[in-house]
Enzyme design. Structure first.
Site, PDB file in Angstrom:
ATOM      1  N   ASP A 185       0.088  -0.668  -4.977  1.00  0.00           N
ATOM      2  CA  ASP A 185      -1.390  -0.217  -5.464  1.00  0.00           C
ATOM      3  C   ASP A 185      -1.300   1.123  -6.054  1.00  0.00           C
ATOM      4  O   ASP A 185      -2.071   1.546  -7.048  1.00  0.00           O
ATOM      5  CB  ASP A 185      -2.530  -0.005  -4.451  1.00  0.00           C
ATOM      6  CG  ASP A 185      -2.166   0.911  -3.473  1.00  0.00           C
ATOM      7  OD1 ASP A 185      -1.084   1.046  -3.156  1.00  0.00           O
ATOM      8  OD2 ASP A 185      -3.280   1.306  -2.655  1.00  0.00           O
ATOM      9  N   ASN A 186      -0.241   2.001  -5.801  1.00  0.00           N
ATOM     10  CA  ASN A 186      -0.066   3.526  -6.022  1.00  0.00           C
ATOM     11  C   ASN A 186       1.325   3.787  -5.628  1.00  0.00           C
ATOM     12  O   ASN A 186       1.429   3.236  -4.424  1.00  0.00           O
ATOM     13  CB  ASN A 186      -1.227   4.259  -5.987  1.00  0.00           C
ATOM     14  CG  ASN A 186      -1.664   4.226  -4.511  1.00  0.00           C
ATOM     15  OD1 ASN A 186      -2.713   3.860  -4.374  1.00  0.00           O
ATOM     16  ND2 ASN A 186      -0.988   4.914  -3.473  1.00  0.00           N
ATOM     17  N   HIS A 225     -11.099  -2.536   0.825  1.00  0.00           N
ATOM     18  CA  HIS A 225     -11.381  -1.225   0.433  1.00  0.00           C
ATOM     19  C   HIS A 225     -12.183  -1.330  -0.685  1.00  0.00           C
ATOM     20  O   HIS A 225     -12.221  -0.388  -1.614  1.00  0.00           O
ATOM     21  CB  HIS A 225     -10.178  -0.340   0.168  1.00  0.00           C
ATOM     22  CG  HIS A 225     -10.325   0.989   0.316  1.00  0.00           C
ATOM     23  ND1 HIS A 225      -9.402   2.053   0.308  1.00  0.00           N
ATOM     24  CD2 HIS A 225     -11.471   1.776   0.934  1.00  0.00           C
ATOM     25  CE1 HIS A 225      -9.652   3.211   0.870  1.00  0.00           C
ATOM     26  NE2 HIS A 225     -11.088   3.038   1.180  1.00  0.00           N
ATOM     27  N   HIS A 284       1.269   2.241   4.299  1.00  0.00           N
ATOM     28  CA  HIS A 284       0.386   3.412   4.421  1.00  0.00           C
ATOM     29  C   HIS A 284       0.489   3.912   6.063  1.00  0.00           C
ATOM     30  O   HIS A 284       0.748   3.134   6.717  1.00  0.00           O
ATOM     31  CB  HIS A 284      -0.960   2.949   4.299  1.00  0.00           C
ATOM     32  CG  HIS A 284      -2.250   3.787   4.099  1.00  0.00           C
ATOM     33  ND1 HIS A 284      -2.372   4.847   4.935  1.00  0.00           N
ATOM     34  CD2 HIS A 284      -2.949   3.981   2.887  1.00  0.00           C
ATOM     35  CE1 HIS A 284      -3.558   5.531   4.446  1.00  0.00           C
ATOM     36  NE2 HIS A 284      -3.658   5.094   3.089  1.00  0.00           N
ATOM     37  N   LYS A 327       1.000   9.598  -5.551  1.00  0.00           N
ATOM     38  CA  LYS A 327      -0.161   9.264  -5.334  1.00  0.00           C
ATOM     39  C   LYS A 327      -1.346  10.247  -5.622  1.00  0.00           C
ATOM     40  O   LYS A 327      -1.006  11.456  -5.539  1.00  0.00           O
ATOM     41  CB  LYS A 327      -0.411   8.918  -3.830  1.00  0.00           C
ATOM     42  CG  LYS A 327      -1.728   8.503  -3.357  1.00  0.00           C
ATOM     43  CD  LYS A 327      -1.787   8.007  -1.878  1.00  0.00           C
ATOM     44  CE  LYS A 327      -3.215   7.639  -1.436  1.00  0.00           C
ATOM     45  NZ  LYS A 327      -3.291   6.992  -0.121  1.00  0.00           N
ATOM     46  N   ASP A 385       0.846  -1.177   0.100  1.00  0.00           N
ATOM     47  CA  ASP A 385       0.053  -0.072   0.119  1.00  0.00           C
ATOM     48  C   ASP A 385       0.959   1.375   0.043  1.00  0.00           C
ATOM     49  O   ASP A 385       1.684   1.525   0.730  1.00  0.00           O
ATOM     50  CB  ASP A 385      -1.052  -0.031   1.358  1.00  0.00           C
ATOM     51  CG  ASP A 385      -2.064   1.076   1.027  1.00  0.00           C
ATOM     52  OD1 ASP A 385      -2.283   1.656   0.022  1.00  0.00           O
ATOM     53  OD2 ASP A 385      -3.067   0.901   2.121  1.00  0.00           O
ATOM     54  N   ASP A 386       0.611   1.972  -0.833  1.00  0.00           N
ATOM     55  CA  ASP A 386       1.202   3.418  -1.037  1.00  0.00           C
ATOM     56  C   ASP A 386       2.930   3.332  -1.035  1.00  0.00           C
ATOM     57  O   ASP A 386       3.524   4.274  -0.330  1.00  0.00           O
ATOM     58  CB  ASP A 386       0.843   4.392   0.130  1.00  0.00           C
ATOM     59  CG  ASP A 386      -0.483   5.024   0.019  1.00  0.00           C
ATOM     60  OD1 ASP A 386      -1.102   4.483  -0.753  1.00  0.00           O
ATOM     61  OD2 ASP A 386      -0.874   5.722   1.101  1.00  0.00           O
ATOM     62  N   ARG A 389      -7.370  -1.226  -6.587  1.00  0.00           N
ATOM     63  CA  ARG A 389      -7.658  -2.446  -6.415  1.00  0.00           C
ATOM     64  C   ARG A 389      -8.581  -3.120  -7.165  1.00  0.00           C
ATOM     65  O   ARG A 389      -8.696  -4.401  -7.463  1.00  0.00           O
ATOM     66  CB  ARG A 389      -7.803  -2.585  -4.810  1.00  0.00           C
ATOM     67  CG  ARG A 389      -6.659  -2.484  -3.909  1.00  0.00           C
ATOM     68  CD  ARG A 389      -7.130  -1.827  -2.618  1.00  0.00           C
ATOM     69  NE  ARG A 389      -5.753  -1.115  -2.115  1.00  0.00           N
ATOM     70  CZ  ARG A 389      -5.001  -1.754  -1.376  1.00  0.00           C
ATOM     71  NH1 ARG A 389      -5.166  -2.877  -0.737  1.00  0.00           N
ATOM     72  NH2 ARG A 389      -3.918  -1.052  -1.094  1.00  0.00           N
ATOM     73  N   CYS A 395      -6.083   4.096  -3.915  1.00  0.00           N
ATOM     74  CA  CYS A 395      -6.596   2.689  -3.523  1.00  0.00           C
ATOM     75  C   CYS A 395      -7.705   1.885  -4.074  1.00  0.00           C
ATOM     76  O   CYS A 395      -7.655   1.047  -4.633  1.00  0.00           O
ATOM     77  CB  CYS A 395      -6.844   2.873  -2.056  1.00  0.00           C
ATOM     78  SG  CYS A 395      -6.532   1.363  -1.145  1.00  0.00           S
ATOM     79  N   LYS A 442      -5.912  -5.419   3.315  1.00  0.00           N
ATOM     80  CA  LYS A 442      -6.873  -4.453   2.932  1.00  0.00           C
ATOM     81  C   LYS A 442      -7.752  -4.657   1.735  1.00  0.00           C
ATOM     82  O   LYS A 442      -7.281  -4.645   0.713  1.00  0.00           O
ATOM     83  CB  LYS A 442      -5.932  -3.067   2.842  1.00  0.00           C
ATOM     84  CG  LYS A 442      -6.662  -1.808   2.239  1.00  0.00           C
ATOM     85  CD  LYS A 442      -5.803  -0.714   2.062  1.00  0.00           C
ATOM     86  CE  LYS A 442      -6.405   0.513   1.699  1.00  0.00           C
ATOM     87  NZ  LYS A 442      -5.445   1.801   1.747  1.00  0.00           N
ATOM     88  N   SER A 463      -8.409   1.456   4.587  1.00  0.00           N
ATOM     89  CA  SER A 463      -7.086   1.763   4.897  1.00  0.00           C
ATOM     90  C   SER A 463      -6.985   2.198   6.525  1.00  0.00           C
ATOM     91  O   SER A 463      -7.978   2.264   7.299  1.00  0.00           O
ATOM     92  CB  SER A 463      -6.820   3.435   4.363  1.00  0.00           C
ATOM     93  OG  SER A 463      -7.140   3.349   2.961  1.00  0.00           O
TER      94      SER A 463
END
Ligand SMILES: *[C@@H]1O[C@H](CO)[C@@H](O)[C@H](O)[C@H]1NC(C)=O
Ligand SMILES: *[C@@H]1O[C@H](CO)[C@@H](O)[C@H](O)[C@H]1NC(C)=O
Ligand SMILES: *[C@@H]1O[C@H](CO)[C@@H](O)[C@H](O)[C@H]1NC(C)=O
Ligand SMILES: *[C@@H]1O[C@H](CO)[C@@H](O)[C@H](O)[C@H]1NC(C)=O
Ligand SMILES: *[C@@H]1O[C@H](CO)[C@@H](O)[C@H](O)[C@H]1NC(C)=O
Ligand SMILES: *[C@@H]1O[C@H](CO)[C@@H](O)[C@H](O)[C@H]1NC(C)=O
Length: 519
Positions: free
Chosen positions: A292-293, A130, A242, A327, A35-36, A79, A75, A128, A153
């Protein structure tokens, strides 16, 4: 396998199930999505980073994709793109859900977990989600047989202890009355505490963030090691990197370079532990690591590395006038993400591919490997990239669309890749660490064109009078028109983005923060 892949139309599913009972040669599949995490957060991509020894060794044993992109730069849509193989313009999933959102992934959008489970795979998800919390939108409703994880998140609800965030969050109040005392820090405790689901039940609320990696490793290991005659699919959507950042005590100050580096070490250790379960049980396993990003720059020192993708035009006063370049944006650091594939005997150790690829390609690729067809009643944006994975092709596409994920343009195509050219339509409007966001600008009438092979930092747009500019913008215009045509002809879905306290996930209705189980 060959018989299966040629796709004889007589009950393919039956054939697979019968075949599976004999000896199933189809690979196990593990997809890990962090994540992130930045493109530069992996040493194999960016040697300044020294905190991912295990992921770097994964790259030495497998294939590293340098031009791989998330399906969006935040996110939820990212996803959704991975799980459905379709852009947000088709699935309706164009922006993030909040913790009180009523909607979720549309029920008739098909996930890769549904496809693989109908092909006889055992499936599990950790981490996660989301993509909705209300009935019908749970991972167990979308093809996963078992689940351990957080529904959104880790900053969408307080935790014990709070972890590192910017600005700092308080931990969850022990005393419910605190909840009603709005303070400068109240943003962090307006929502119910962060829950941890085990299948459909809430195991903890608040979750202990520092324990997540250990719990996830154990869940993954148990799933991978359980014996079965059918192959498995594990989707591990890690909570790292994250904010709020948290890690087990074992990683306290291990790097002596701060919380981000320590947490990155823990992520690296978690990946290694999942990989070790894989190697000990069955080497016919496609193991795919991605994220994811890109980094969330607003979080300053608690966000990751963009590597070489510094988005110089946006950052420059002569260009976009500052603001975020990762992001939520259409700049490279937003959607170009790490991607490493390890699959012994199929990927050659230590190879690198510069093919233009995307997490949208995961669904068509995995369906192909499982010997099943993807649904025929809709269009997919991803394509089967098996040939890139096995090294028999250097390229699978020339065109890729990058949706915007911020500045009010969510879902709209903000940039188009045409070979090594990137045609940019929207810039600015997303805050950086200093709270600056250059003005949101539309370049629809005269897009910016960057030549990424020679200008990865996106510093100097091509002159409008150059022949390259004219060709790239014309090809992008045609590509966009054909995308619009295909969306118009497609079965698209709509998503309920409304929010209400009815959307809150709470294991204990008597407690505003839902503290349970009591112990
Ligand atoms: C979740 O459900 C699956 C399938 O019924 C089951 O095998 C698994 O043990 C369950 N997990 C937990 C933690 O209850
Ligand atoms: C981490 O280690 C450094 C260097 O030894 C030390 O200065 C610092 O106080 C330590 N930080 C924490 C949070 O323990
Ligand atoms: C998988 O490959 C590794 C490295 O070659 C080897 O050590 C391990 O024993 C293999 N595992 C299985 C289950 O065959
Ligand atoms: C849309 O769905 C309908 C009903 O399932 C189907 O007949 C039609 O072919 C689908 N359209 C596309 C573009 O696949
Ligand atoms: C394009 O425009 C730039 C700046 O206006 C000018 O310097 C250059 O000579 C022009 N090139 C061509 C091929 O006309
Ligand atoms: C899902 O259902 C909605 C409403 O019936 C429909 O408009 C949409 O086209 C469907 N999507 C797909 C992929 O079939």
């Amino acid at each position: 396998m060959i018989i299966l892949w040629s796709g004889v139309c007589v009950s393919l599913k039956m054939l697979i199930l019968v075949y599976a009972a004999e000896t199933d040669l189809r690979p196990n599949i593990v997809i890990i999505m962090a994540d992130d995490m930045g493109w530069g957060d992996i040493g194999a991509n960016w040697p300044e980073t020294v905190d991912t020894p295990n992921i770097d060794s994964l790259a030495r044993e497998g294939l590293r994709l340098t031009d791989f992109h998330a399906g969006a730069s935040v996110c939820t849509p990212s996803r959704a793109a991975l799980l459905t193989g379709r852009l947000g313009l088709r699935t309706g999933l164009t922006k993030n859900f909040g913790p009180d959102s009523l909607g979720g992934i549309p029920t008739n959008e098909t996930t890769i977990a549904e496809i693989l489970s109908s092909a006889g795979y055992r499936t599990a998800m950790l981490g996660k989600w989301h993509l909705g919390t209300r009935p019908g939108h749970h991972p167990l409703d979308k093809g996963f047989h078992s689940y351990l994880g957080v529904p959104y998140s880790v900053d969408m609800g307080c935790a014990d202890p709070p972890g590192m965030n910017f600005p700092l969050c308080p931990g969850c109040p022990e005393d419910n009355s605190v909840y009603h005392c709005a303070s400068a820090l109240s943003n962090c405790i307006m929502d119910p505490a962060l829950p941890l689901y085990s299948n459909r039940s809430i195991a903890h609320q608040p979750v202990k963030l520092a324990d997540l990696a250990t719990m996830y490793a154990e869940f993954a290991s148990n799933f991978i090691r359980s014996t079965s005659s059918v192959p498995y699919f594990l989707y591990a959507a890690l909570s790292h990197m994250h904010v709020p950042l948290a890690h087990g005590h074992r990683y306290d100050n291990v790097t002596r370079r701060g919380e981000y580096a320590d947490t990155l070490r823990e992520l690296d250790g978690l990946v290694a532990s999942i990989l070790s379960a894989v190697k000990q049980t069955n080497n016919n396993t496609l193991f795919w690591f991605t994220t994811d990003n890109g980094p969330w720059e607003e979080k300053c020192g608690l966000s990751g590395s963009v590597g070489p993708f510094i988005g110089m035009w946006q950052a420059s006063p002569m260009g976009g006038g500052g603001g975020a370049v990762a992001k939520k944006t259409i700049w490279e650091a937003g959607h170009r993400v790490p991607s490493i594939i390890y699959w012994p005997e199929h990927t050659e150790a230590g190879t690198v591919s510069n093919a233009l690829t995307s997490s949208l390609d995961i669904l068509p690729t995995l369906a192909m490997l499982a010997g099943v067809k993807i649904p025929g009643d809709r269009y997919f944006d991803g394509v089967d990239m098996t040939s890139v994975i096995t090294g028999s092709a250097h390229s699978i596409r020339e065109v890729l669309f990058h949706p915007h994920s911020g500045n009010g343009k969510e879902g709209e195509i903000g940039a188009v890749r045409i070979g090594s050219y990137k045609v940019v339509y929207y810039t600015g409007g997303v805050p950086d660490c200093f709270g600056h966001s250059g003005p949101a600008q539309s370049h629809a009438d005269s897009p910016l064109v960057f030549k990424l092979d020679v200008d990865p930092s996106e510093s100097s747009p091509l002159e409008h009078n150059s022949s390259e500019y004219v060709v790239a913008t014309e090809l992008a215009r045609m590509a966009l028109r054909s995308l619009q045509d295909s969306i118009r002809a497609d079965n698209t879905s709509t998503v309920d983005y409304s929010r209400s306290h009815d959307g809150w996930v709470c294991c204990n209705k008597n407690s505003p923060i839902c503290r349970c189980p009591w112990d």
